[in-house]
Write a protein that holds these residues in place. Structure first.
Motif, PDB file in Angstrom:
ATOM      1  N   SER A  52      -9.512 -25.145 -13.311  1.00 24.98           N
ATOM      2  CA  SER A  52      -8.470 -26.013 -13.862  1.00 24.98           C
ATOM      3  C   SER A  52      -7.219 -26.058 -12.976  1.00 24.98           C
ATOM      4  O   SER A  52      -6.508 -27.047 -12.961  1.00 24.98           O
ATOM      5  CB  SER A  52      -8.130 -25.633 -15.294  1.00 24.98           C
ATOM      6  N   HIS A  53      -7.003 -24.988 -12.188  1.00 25.62           N
ATOM      7  CA  HIS A  53      -5.828 -25.007 -11.300  1.00 25.62           C
ATOM      8  C   HIS A  53      -5.988 -26.026 -10.172  1.00 25.62           C
ATOM      9  O   HIS A  53      -5.030 -26.335  -9.485  1.00 25.62           O
ATOM     10  CB  HIS A  53      -5.565 -23.607 -10.731  1.00 25.62           C
ATOM     11  N   ARG A  54      -7.202 -26.534  -9.989  1.00 32.13           N
ATOM     12  CA  ARG A  54      -7.421 -27.543  -8.940  1.00 32.13           C
ATOM     13  C   ARG A  54      -7.606 -28.952  -9.512  1.00 32.13           C
ATOM     14  O   ARG A  54      -7.926 -29.891  -8.796  1.00 32.13           O
ATOM     15  CB  ARG A  54      -8.657 -27.164  -8.115  1.00 32.13           C
ATOM     16  N   ALA A  55      -7.404 -29.078 -10.811  1.00 37.14           N
ATOM     17  CA  ALA A  55      -7.743 -30.330 -11.495  1.00 37.14           C
ATOM     18  C   ALA A  55      -6.937 -31.534 -11.018  1.00 37.14           C
ATOM     19  O   ALA A  55      -7.386 -32.664 -11.123  1.00 37.14           O
ATOM     20  CB  ALA A  55      -7.582 -30.166 -13.004  1.00 37.14           C
ATOM     21  N   TYR A  56      -5.729 -31.289 -10.505  1.00 41.90           N
ATOM     22  CA  TYR A  56      -4.881 -32.422 -10.091  1.00 41.90           C
ATOM     23  C   TYR A  56      -4.855 -32.591  -8.575  1.00 41.90           C
ATOM     24  O   TYR A  56      -4.017 -33.305  -8.034  1.00 41.90           O
ATOM     25  CB  TYR A  56      -3.485 -32.314 -10.723  1.00 41.90           C
ATOM     26  N   GLU A  57      -5.825 -31.965  -7.901  1.00 44.55           N
ATOM     27  CA  GLU A  57      -6.038 -32.252  -6.482  1.00 44.55           C
ATOM     28  C   GLU A  57      -6.905 -33.502  -6.414  1.00 44.55           C
ATOM     29  O   GLU A  57      -7.713 -33.753  -7.298  1.00 44.55           O
ATOM     30  CB  GLU A  57      -6.781 -31.090  -5.813  1.00 44.55           C
ATOM     31  N   ASP A  58      -6.756 -34.247  -5.324  1.00 41.62           N
ATOM     32  CA  ASP A  58      -7.543 -35.461  -5.205  1.00 41.62           C
ATOM     33  C   ASP A  58      -8.911 -35.156  -4.606  1.00 41.62           C
ATOM     34  O   ASP A  58      -9.251 -35.604  -3.517  1.00 41.62           O
ATOM     35  CB  ASP A  58      -6.793 -36.497  -4.356  1.00 41.62           C
ATOM     36  N   THR A  59      -9.695 -34.355  -5.333  1.00 38.67           N
ATOM     37  CA  THR A  59     -11.035 -34.006  -4.854  1.00 38.67           C
ATOM     38  C   THR A  59     -12.035 -34.014  -6.010  1.00 38.67           C
ATOM     39  O   THR A  59     -11.672 -33.808  -7.162  1.00 38.67           O
ATOM     40  CB  THR A  59     -11.092 -32.571  -4.258  1.00 38.67           C
ATOM     41  N   ALA A  60     -13.298 -34.236  -5.642  1.00 32.66           N
ATOM     42  CA  ALA A  60     -14.380 -34.057  -6.603  1.00 32.66           C
ATOM     43  C   ALA A  60     -14.541 -32.554  -6.829  1.00 32.66           C
ATOM     44  O   ALA A  60     -14.261 -31.758  -5.934  1.00 32.66           O
ATOM     45  CB  ALA A  60     -15.669 -34.657  -6.047  1.00 32.66           C
ATOM     46  N   LEU A  61     -14.956 -32.142  -8.011  1.00 35.59           N
ATOM     47  CA  LEU A  61     -15.163 -30.716  -8.314  1.00 35.59           C
ATOM     48  C   LEU A  61     -16.492 -30.558  -9.043  1.00 35.59           C
ATOM     49  O   LEU A  61     -16.923 -31.470  -9.754  1.00 35.59           O
ATOM     50  CB  LEU A  61     -14.025 -30.204  -9.207  1.00 35.59           C
ATOM     51  N   PRO A  62     -17.155 -29.396  -8.878  1.00 35.45           N
ATOM     52  CA  PRO A  62     -18.447 -29.207  -9.553  1.00 35.45           C
ATOM     53  C   PRO A  62     -18.314 -29.118 -11.076  1.00 35.45           C
ATOM     54  O   PRO A  62     -17.343 -28.550 -11.584  1.00 35.45           O
ATOM     55  CB  PRO A  62     -18.955 -27.879  -8.974  1.00 35.45           C
ATOM     56  N   ILE A  63     -19.275 -29.723 -11.791  1.00 34.27           N
ATOM     57  CA  ILE A  63     -19.299 -29.633 -13.261  1.00 34.27           C
ATOM     58  C   ILE A  63     -20.615 -29.051 -13.764  1.00 34.27           C
ATOM     59  O   ILE A  63     -20.922 -29.119 -14.948  1.00 34.27           O
ATOM     60  CB  ILE A  63     -19.051 -31.022 -13.919  1.00 34.27           C
ATOM     61  N   GLY A  64     -21.396 -28.457 -12.837  1.00 32.71           N
ATOM     62  CA  GLY A  64     -22.682 -27.876 -13.232  1.00 32.71           C
ATOM     63  C   GLY A  64     -23.813 -28.875 -13.048  1.00 32.71           C
ATOM     64  O   GLY A  64     -23.574 -30.070 -12.822  1.00 32.71           O
ATOM     65  N   PHE A  65     -25.051 -28.380 -13.107  1.00 29.42           N
ATOM     66  CA  PHE A  65     -26.254 -29.216 -12.973  1.00 29.42           C
ATOM     67  C   PHE A  65     -26.244 -30.029 -11.672  1.00 29.42           C
ATOM     68  O   PHE A  65     -26.764 -31.150 -11.618  1.00 29.42           O
ATOM     69  CB  PHE A  65     -26.410 -30.164 -14.181  1.00 29.42           C
ATOM     70  N   ASN A  66     -25.610 -29.471 -10.628  1.00 33.54           N
ATOM     71  CA  ASN A  66     -25.533 -30.158  -9.331  1.00 33.54           C
ATOM     72  C   ASN A  66     -24.747 -31.455  -9.364  1.00 33.54           C
ATOM     73  O   ASN A  66     -24.945 -32.313  -8.511  1.00 33.54           O
ATOM     74  CB  ASN A  66     -26.938 -30.475  -8.805  1.00 33.54           C
ATOM     75  N   GLN A  67     -23.878 -31.608 -10.344  1.00 33.44           N
ATOM     76  CA  GLN A  67     -23.101 -32.841 -10.474  1.00 33.44           C
ATOM     77  C   GLN A  67     -21.620 -32.550 -10.242  1.00 33.44           C
ATOM     78  O   GLN A  67     -21.212 -31.394 -10.207  1.00 33.44           O
ATOM     79  CB  GLN A  67     -23.315 -33.467 -11.861  1.00 33.44           C
TER      80      GLN A  67
END
Ligand code: SAH
Length: 222
Positions: A52-67
């Motif tokens: 959550s500390h990276r949530a407002y960076e302009d990057t995609a982040l992993p959400i599980g299940f390879n997504q």
């Protein structure tokens, strides 16, 4: 959006979110309604607490299940493209994922119909959307390459995973005057594509920019 969702999370301060919006502006996002929704939608609730500390960076982040949760820039860009031709009443989203793009969309269009092939992701997304009290969203667990024929036609279709070609089923479910925005291509490279349906038979396709999305896959995961 209720301030209660931001309490106790230093990294999600107003300044952090304003910084993200400035960055998107610099990158060419112009629609003020979209920028406002990116600023006001709590992206940190759409990722694992550990991220959550990276949530407002302009990057995609992993959400599980390879997504991944899409990068804010791409969420903003696709939403802007979808809204360009005027207000949208019924929008199909293929690939609910975390539900973040769904939440941004739901605040800017009449109704969102969002489909996801991985059940556990869909369930988590449902809880988050309920928490945000976004009631103009319908979710379905299915292979979205087929669209959602019962709810068609849609005046907007947004695809958040990349097919090799735009599925014919999705084009068929696009209303005249409607717009489809999708990443198209395979492992070599993908392009963000906009397809406008000008009449029953006429479609106009524009290739806009290079993008990187997870692939659109067939079948469902329970
Ligand atoms: N908009 C989402 C993006 C998630 S990544 C977000 O910001 O969180 C793309 C999502 O598309 C993944 O969750 C993946 O499972 C889903 N997906 C891939 N192929 C699909 C298909 N055929 N039908 C429905 N969902 C699909």
């Amino acid at each position: 959006m209720s301030d209660v969702l931001f309490q106790g999370i230093g990294m999600t301060s107003r300044r952090t979110r304003e910084r993200l919006v400035s960055r998107l502006r610099e990158q060419g996002i112009k629609d003020e309604r979209v920028l406002e929704m990116i600023r006001d939608t709590p992206r940190h609730i759409f990722v694992d607490e550990a991220l959550s500390h990276r949530a407002y960076e302009d990057t995609a982040l992993p959400i599980g299940f390879n997504q991944t949760i899409s990068q804010p820039y791409i969420v903003a860009r696709m939403t802007e493209l979808l809204l360009e031709g005027g207000p949208r009443e019924r929008v199909l989203e293929v690939g609910t994922g975390s539900g973040y793009q769904t939440a941004v969309l739901a605040q800017l269009v009449g109704q969102v119909f969002s489909v996801e092939r991985i059940r556990p992701l869909q369930e988590r997304a449902r809880q988050r959307l309920q928490k945000l009290k976004l009631r103009n969203v319908m979710l379905r667990h299915c292979d979205g390459g087929m669209g959602w024929p019962d709810k068609a036609p849609f005046d907007g279709i947004l695809v958040t995973a990349a097919p090799e070609q735009v599925p014919q089923e999705l084009l068929d479910q696009l209303a005249v005057g409607g717009v489809l925005v999708a990443p198209i291509g395979g492992s070599i490279g993908q392009q963000l594509v906009r397809v406008r349906r000008l009449s029953e038979e006429r479609f106009e396709t524009d290739r806009l920019e290079s993008v990187r999305f997870v692939p659109l896959l067939g079948g469902v995961v329970r």
